[in-house]
Design a protein around this motif. Structure first.
Motif, PDB file in Angstrom:
ATOM      1  N   GLY A 343       1.112  -1.442   0.038  1.00 56.14           N
ATOM      2  CA  GLY A 343       0.059   0.293  -0.215  1.00 56.14           C
ATOM      3  C   GLY A 343       0.601   1.009   0.039  1.00 56.14           C
ATOM      4  N   GLY A 347      -1.824   1.760   7.629  1.00 58.28           N
ATOM      5  CA  GLY A 347      -2.732   2.079   8.247  1.00 58.28           C
ATOM      6  C   GLY A 347      -3.006   2.725   9.464  1.00 58.28           C
ATOM      7  N   SER A 354       0.213  -1.785   3.733  1.00 58.72           N
ATOM      8  CA  SER A 354      -0.973  -2.687   3.975  1.00 58.72           C
ATOM      9  C   SER A 354       0.283  -3.822   2.429  1.00 58.72           C
ATOM     10  CB  SER A 354      -2.311  -3.036   3.156  1.00 58.72           C
ATOM     11  OG  SER A 354      -2.460  -2.121   2.018  1.00 58.72           O
ATOM     12  N   ASN A 356      -0.715  -6.050   0.771  1.00 62.00           N
ATOM     13  CA  ASN A 356      -1.189  -7.522  -0.248  1.00 62.00           C
ATOM     14  C   ASN A 356      -0.506  -8.546  -1.078  1.00 62.00           C
ATOM     15  OD1 ASN A 356      -3.596  -5.320  -0.022  1.00 62.00           O
ATOM     16  ND2 ASN A 356      -2.281  -4.653  -0.310  1.00 62.00           N
ATOM     17  N   VAL A 370      -6.688 -10.454  -0.661  1.00 60.33           N
ATOM     18  CA  VAL A 370      -6.170  -9.296  -0.575  1.00 60.33           C
ATOM     19  C   VAL A 370      -6.129  -8.333   0.999  1.00 60.33           C
ATOM     20  CG1 VAL A 370      -8.065  -7.410  -0.605  1.00 60.33           C
ATOM     21  CG2 VAL A 370      -8.502  -8.555  -2.033  1.00 60.33           C
ATOM     22  N   ALA A 372      -7.073  -7.032   4.022  1.00 60.42           N
ATOM     23  CA  ALA A 372      -8.191  -6.325   4.549  1.00 60.42           C
ATOM     24  C   ALA A 372      -8.129  -6.061   5.860  1.00 60.42           C
ATOM     25  CB  ALA A 372      -9.364  -6.952   3.665  1.00 60.42           C
ATOM     26  N   GLU A 375      -5.926  -1.864   6.355  1.00 59.38           N
ATOM     27  CA  GLU A 375      -5.996  -0.703   6.158  1.00 59.38           C
ATOM     28  C   GLU A 375      -7.592  -0.595   7.189  1.00 59.38           C
ATOM     29  OE1 GLU A 375      -3.619  -0.538   2.265  1.00 59.38           O
ATOM     30  OE2 GLU A 375      -6.149  -0.454   2.159  1.00 59.38           O
ATOM     31  N   ARG A 376      -8.111  -1.466   7.517  1.00 61.48           N
ATOM     32  CA  ARG A 376      -9.752  -1.445   7.648  1.00 61.48           C
ATOM     33  C   ARG A 376      -9.757  -0.715   9.108  1.00 61.48           C
ATOM     34  NH1 ARG A 376     -14.258  -5.011   7.647  1.00 61.48           N
ATOM     35  NH2 ARG A 376     -12.680  -6.834   6.547  1.00 61.48           N
ATOM     36  N   ASN A 382     -10.357  -1.156   2.214  1.00 62.78           N
ATOM     37  CA  ASN A 382      -9.103  -0.537   1.839  1.00 62.78           C
ATOM     38  C   ASN A 382      -9.560   0.713   1.038  1.00 62.78           C
ATOM     39  OD1 ASN A 382      -9.390  -3.859   1.908  1.00 62.78           O
ATOM     40  ND2 ASN A 382      -6.676  -3.216   1.934  1.00 62.78           N
ATOM     41  N   TYR A 383      -8.279   1.406   1.602  1.00 62.01           N
ATOM     42  CA  TYR A 383      -8.221   2.558   0.946  1.00 62.01           C
ATOM     43  C   TYR A 383      -8.020   2.291   0.029  1.00 62.01           C
ATOM     44  CZ  TYR A 383      -5.424   3.987   4.545  1.00 62.01           C
ATOM     45  OH  TYR A 383      -4.616   4.177   6.092  1.00 62.01           O
ATOM     46  N   THR A 386      -5.723   1.301  -3.056  1.00 60.71           N
ATOM     47  CA  THR A 386      -5.249   0.305  -2.488  1.00 60.71           C
ATOM     48  C   THR A 386      -5.189  -0.812  -3.701  1.00 60.71           C
ATOM     49  OG1 THR A 386      -4.358   0.824  -0.528  1.00 60.71           O
ATOM     50  CG2 THR A 386      -5.013  -1.659  -1.446  1.00 60.71           C
ATOM     51  N   TYR A 387      -6.971  -0.633  -4.351  1.00 57.27           N
ATOM     52  CA  TYR A 387      -7.457  -1.070  -5.269  1.00 57.27           C
ATOM     53  C   TYR A 387      -6.755  -1.066  -6.579  1.00 57.27           C
ATOM     54  CZ  TYR A 387     -11.391  -2.507  -1.827  1.00 57.27           C
ATOM     55  OH  TYR A 387     -12.473  -2.856  -0.518  1.00 57.27           O
TER      56      TYR A 387
END
Length: 719
Positions: A343, A347, A354, A356, A370, A372, A375-376, A382-383, A386-387
């Protein structure tokens, strides 16, 4: 006090003589390259030893081809031996972590490899095996996967009723029949919740005043005691049989979830999550998550309130505290693991970015894991960026694969196609709960209903974890639509893995039947394999039955429906786990097997036979089978045993859920339930819906079915 440990320490004595091992070996899968003429498999083995050991070595040799889980020939192994030196990741006066990085050539055949560690001796003197083996796929083969979650026990579990991690015995039996190439841990690989019951947070948890609890310091002394707790709990669980044997023989891929830290981490109210104790244990849990579950060096220091430099991330990680580095070695300047998608920023409650995952799981399967949890918050998983990083990496990798990738497996910590529980959220957060909470605070009334952290109803943090929780629904929809667009563009089938909920179920997204799309042509057809828990106790059957009654048809957007699939046609072993009418939720310990269905070979060439039986009359809705592979789902499906792959869904995936019959049976006897997922052949001329990309305009719009007033929604859309 022990002498200062330096990176270039020289030890006396014969190398590997009496290597005192505390934990391990643990084998991980890292990634593979199947796009070049020199295709390779990359992984690692981790051991934890007493400090002050000589640099250990690992000896590898290839046994030969695999047939039905057994070596065919050992004659070719004589010239395949090689030695790997251990790399020290971390050492303090109590323990040292060593990683052996492994790179193996892929062969034209599925290959069994063996490894040994000269001088290996358990520090406590217990008998251990001296040789371990694992299996690597061929260059033309996709990996065979085992998926599990919730591998531990919640606080208060009746250990006489739920005897040990028995299902790992069944995992090893199936592995012996047809080897798994990797086991995927979907989170909660162990449970650290006991830290607040019989560990160093017991005193903090007992503070009744929430303001004092939030203001409590997390100084270096408390950090050290929590550090010891997490380390000892990892060692205890990772040396428990039969999980221990699986750790050394089936390469792992892991993402973490809340119990790898503490129950509900990330899903409590923001002002409470930002308290020093939560931030402190988040850092310590991340340290041992890196070491045990990913075989990488941890941050140099973790959060404490009496070292201000650790309280805010510096270059994406906690600042260094000289006290924590005293008599301690931490590997620096290590290369970033090429399987990680890191990431952009730390977080909100952990001073780390993060992690991933992207990995290639053999010839035709890509994998995304992921993170999850890092960053939760209560209002996000997630931000958004990040996606973007995940899909950018995915696009790059799949494009470079030149059409080889036919399946994308996506790992999430919690299910994403699952019954709505908004009605329960509304009840538990309603004003009617306030008087009960007051009685609880003053007199301890209904103590089991409320958690010991923020005084809220205990179930609320679990409900807030769900993608179907009202605050996560927009993020969920956008994520699913991006996966749909990926499936369309690359004609690749997306399958989602999720755990957390302590029961088994099969959720599906699919095109609204009005569009007339067969599943084989439907990019919206995505299965969510829900497998949980492999070790923890399941919920009462009344809860499973309640969820089954909430299994409504939902309209995620104008073109996408979702619901659970009928899967459990009979009770495991004839013992009643749920109501006889409940075919969709199974409250019993379980795990999943995923196997690509081989394409038949004719005259030495692979060619998928024409199969008109994949074309079936479209059902009215998703309460009925959507295609041939779902038509006979359950105990009679060819995939149900977990190792067969003769369902005739050529190139697709056979899925088995192996369900425990009796938790008192230490052998972990199971019944299997199976179904198949077809490959995707997307033909835009057959898709009457507008392009998925156009639906992105609905991301923040009010025209989405789930955002319309209840009276305006279709009656099947219960949200």
């Amino acid at each position: 006090m022990a002498a200062q440990i330096q990176p270039d320490t020289v030890f006396n004595g014969e190398r590997n003589a009496h290597l005192n091992v505390i934990c391990g070996p643990l084998i991980n899968f890292k990634n593979m390259d199947v796009t070049t003429s020199t295709s390779v498999w990359r992984g690692s083995v981790l051991i934890v030893t007493k400090p002050g050991q000589a640099q250990p070595q690992l000896i590898m040799r290839q046994v030969g081809p695999v047939s039905n889980g057994d070596p065919v020939s050992e004659s070719i192994s004589k010239d395949r031996n090689f030695t790997i030196d251990g790399l020290r990741l971390f050492e303090d006066p109590r323990k040292a972590f060593w990683r052996f990085s492994i790179t193996l050539p892929l062969e034209s055949y599925e290959a069994r490899w063996e490894y040994s560690i000269p001088g290996f001796r358990h520090a406590e003197g217990q008998h251990v095996r001296s040789l371990w083996d694992f299996v690597v796929p061929s260059r033309s083969q996709s990996m065979r996967l085992m998926f599990h979650s919730c591998n531990g026990f919640s606080v208060g579990t009746d250990m006489d009723a739920w005897v040990g991690p028995n299902l790992w015995n069944d995992v090893l039996r199936v592995h012996a029949r047809k080897p798994f190439h990797v086991m995927i841990g979907g989170g909660d690989q162990l449970y650290n919740d006991g830290i607040r019951v019989d560990g160093p947070l017991k005193e903090w948890t007992s503070i009744s005043n929430p303001h004092k609890r939030r203001a409590h310091n997390f100084d270096n002394d408390l950090r050290a005691r929590c550090d010891e707790y997490y380390y000892e709990n990892y060692v205890r669980w990772y040396t428990t049989e039969p999980f221990k044997e699986a750790n050394g023989r089936i390469p792992q891929i892991n993402v973490w979830d809340d119990h790898d830290i503490i129950d509900g981490f990330g899903s409590y109210t923001d002002h409470f999550m930002r308290c020093s104790v939560f931030r402190g244990i988040g850092g310590v849990a991340f340290k041992y998550y890196c070491l045990f579950q990913h075989h990488v060096a941890p941050p140099k220091s973790t959060y404490t309130t009496d070292a201000p430099q650790t309280m805010h991330a510096v270059n994406g990680t906690a600042g260094a505290d000289p006290r924590q580095l005293e008599n301690t070695f931490v590997l620096e300047s290590q290369d970033v693991d090429d399987s990680w998608i890191v990431g952009k920023r730390p977080g909100p409650y952990v001073e780390e970015k993060s992690r991933n995952l992207y990995m290639r799981l053999g010839k035709r399967i890509a994998f995304i894991g992921v993170d999850a949890r890092t960053e939760r918050t209560r209002h996000q998983v997630n931000y958004p960026d990040t996606y973007d990083l995940i899909f950018s990496r995915l696009e790059h990798e799949v494009t470079a694969a030149n059409g080889d990738i036919k399946h994308l497996v996506v790992l999430l910590g919690v299910p994403i196609a699952y019954p709505r529980l908004a009605w329960l959220e509304n009840i538990l957060s309603s004003p009617f709960i306030a008087p009960i909470r007051l009685l609880n605070k003053r007199f301890g009334f209904a103590g089991s209903l409320f958690n010991q952290f923020d005084g809220q109803v205990d179930l609320l943090d679990d409900l807030d974890d769900h993608y179907t929780a009202r605050q996560h629904k927009k993020e969920r929809r956008i994520f699913i639509q991006r996966l749909q667009e990926f499936a369309k563009v690359h004609s690749a089938r997306v399958t989602i893995l999720g755990g957390d909920v302590h029961l088994a179920a099969i959720g599906r997204f699919y095109s609204n039947p009005k569009l007339g799309l067969q599943s084989v042509n439907d990019p919206r057809y995505m299965v969510n394999v829900v497998s949980s828990a492999i070790t923890n106790k399941p919920p009462p059957k009344a809860v499973a039955n309640l969820l089954a009654r909430r299994n409504k048809l939902h309209h995620m957007d104008h073109n996408t429906d979702e619901t659970l699939m009928d899967m459990f046609d009979q009770q495991p072993g004839g013992l009643e786990k749920s109501a006889s009418w409940n075919k969709v939720t199974m409250p019993s310990r379980n795990y999943a097997c995923i196997t690509e269905v081989d394409i038949p070979v004719t005259n030495g060439a692979s060619s998928e036979p024409h199969d008109d039986s994949t074309i079936t009359p479209l059902p009215k809705d998703g309460h009925s089978p959507l295609h041939k592979g779902e038509a006979n789902a359950g105990t009679n499906h060819p995939a149900a045993d977990g190792f067969s792959s003769n369902s005739s869904m050529y190139g697709g995936l056979d899925i088995a859920i192996r369900v425990e019959i009796d938790p008192q049976n230490r052998e972990g006897a199971t019944d299997g339930y199976g179904f198949s997922i077809p490959t995707l052949t997307y033909d835009p001329t057959k898709d009457n819906a507008r392009p998925i990309s156009q639906s992105y305009s609905e991301r923040s719009g009010s025209q989405h079915p789930e955002s319309r007033p209840q009276s305006a929604r279709p009656q099947t859309a219960v949200n």
